[in-house]
Design a protein around this motif. Sequence first.
Motif, short mmCIF file in Angstrom:
data_model
loop_
_atom_site.label_atom_id
_atom_site.label_comp_id
_atom_site.label_asym_id
_atom_site.label_seq_id
_atom_site.Cartn_x
_atom_site.Cartn_y
_atom_site.Cartn_z
N LEU A 1 0.80 -1.21 0.00
CA LEU A 1 0.00 0.00 0.00
C LEU A 1 0.84 1.27 0.00
N VAL A 2 2.02 1.20 0.61
CA VAL A 2 2.85 2.40 0.71
C VAL A 2 4.06 2.33 -0.22
N SER B 1 7.02 8.84 3.01
CA SER B 1 6.65 9.72 4.11
C SER B 1 5.46 10.61 3.75
N LYS B 2 5.48 11.17 2.55
CA LYS B 2 4.39 12.05 2.12
C LYS B 2 3.07 11.28 1.98
N LYS B 3 3.17 10.04 1.48
CA LYS B 3 1.95 9.24 1.30
C LYS B 3 1.31 8.93 2.65
N MET B 4 2.14 8.63 3.65
CA MET B 4 1.58 8.32 4.96
C MET B 4 1.00 9.56 5.63
N LYS B 5 1.55 10.72 5.31
CA LYS B 5 0.95 11.96 5.82
C LYS B 5 -0.37 12.25 5.11
N GLU B 6 -0.43 11.92 3.82
CA GLU B 6 -1.64 12.15 3.04
C GLU B 6 -2.75 11.18 3.40
N PHE B 7 -2.36 9.95 3.75
CA PHE B 7 -3.34 8.92 4.12
C PHE B 7 -2.99 8.37 5.51
N PRO B 8 -3.24 9.14 6.57
CA PRO B 8 -2.83 8.74 7.92
C PRO B 8 -3.47 7.44 8.41
N HIS B 9 -4.59 7.04 7.77
CA HIS B 9 -5.23 5.79 8.19
C HIS B 9 -4.32 4.58 7.93
N SER C 1 4.49 7.43 14.72
CA SER C 1 4.54 8.67 13.96
C SER C 1 4.91 8.35 12.51
N VAL C 2 4.63 9.28 11.62
CA VAL C 2 5.01 9.10 10.22
C VAL C 2 6.52 8.92 10.10
#
Length: 362
Positions: free
Chosen positions: A235-236, A332-340, A299-300
């Motif tokens: 997914l990431v 890192s940006k993807k996890m910030k964009e999709f925190p779920h 955390s991210v």
Amino acid sequence: MEGEETKAFPMKGGDGPYSYAKNSHYQKTFVDAVKAMIDEAIADKLDIKHFSTTSSPFRIADFGCSVGPNSLNSMKNIVEAIEIKYHSEGLSLKIPEFQLFFNDHSSNDFNTLFASFPPDRPYFIAGVPGSFHGRLFPKASLHFVHSSYSLNWLSKVPKEVFDKNSSAWNKGKIHYPTSKIEVVEAYSTQFVRDMESFLLARAQELVFGGLMTLIIPGLADGFPISKSFTTMLDLVVGSCLMDMTKMGLVSEDKVDSFNFPIYNPYLQEMEKLIARNKSFSIVRLEVVDRGQGNASTPSVEAATMGLRAVTEEIIKEHFGSEIIDELFDRVSKKMKEFPHLLDISKNATQIFVVLKREDYDP
């Protein structure tokens, strides 16, 4: 398995900011969660009277030790629990010297690992390079075997997932959890082969009455693979690689020819595997939650650093080092964009296994 080619998948070495030594806190939570269970198994099931002598050392091996504090702490805890066992059995005067073996592939950063040991350690240490899917020690030479966060790494990626003519071709994906059933079955079959080889080798190396403790990322029976923590790779990391193909930064063929050699078994899979090997009896076999249910969302930054420490070397080998910084910036940006996506970490579980070597020759 002997004679077959196995691949090495080392963690990020050294002690820098991206190293496994500095970014293995996630693994530590599980190691800490089962410490009391290992102590209990040693106290109740280790047959020290069968080999309680000061004339030869008590030998302990950690298979897939990697680098960093987790292996060191695990082995230290095991030694202390064994010493307590000797005292409780009235054998204080017969406590042997301890010899600790640290195994991993030859590409592992043994230098950093051994530099982290205290100079006044009350045991002797040695490194043993090689694949744990085959024999590494003489017959009946070990008294205790440990392995943590290693057996989920396969000896190789199943060849079917790269075959365009196979129903298990995993095009556009880099792992199995969100793939079709044929891909999942290919991974499962490879895991069975690898575990059978591991258990056969350890059965020959462990003395009768010796113990083996295993910590393996795994799943409770019936839990959906698609909701497991291992889906983070697809997914990431996988989606970021596909984004980079669309921008011409990575070739699509390169992505299609890459899959992570990681498999997280179900509890029932482990039970069936062990039952087929008559050299061991099951002392304990269960699924354990991270922190016994007290898991918190990372955390991210921590999640990104943890993923990078575990996957950077294998990604770099396949795609080259020039994409690494760009890739993990995107992660890192993807996890910030999709925190779920970070909440998936709450589904992380491990399979904890304690096996006893029985009087049966494989």
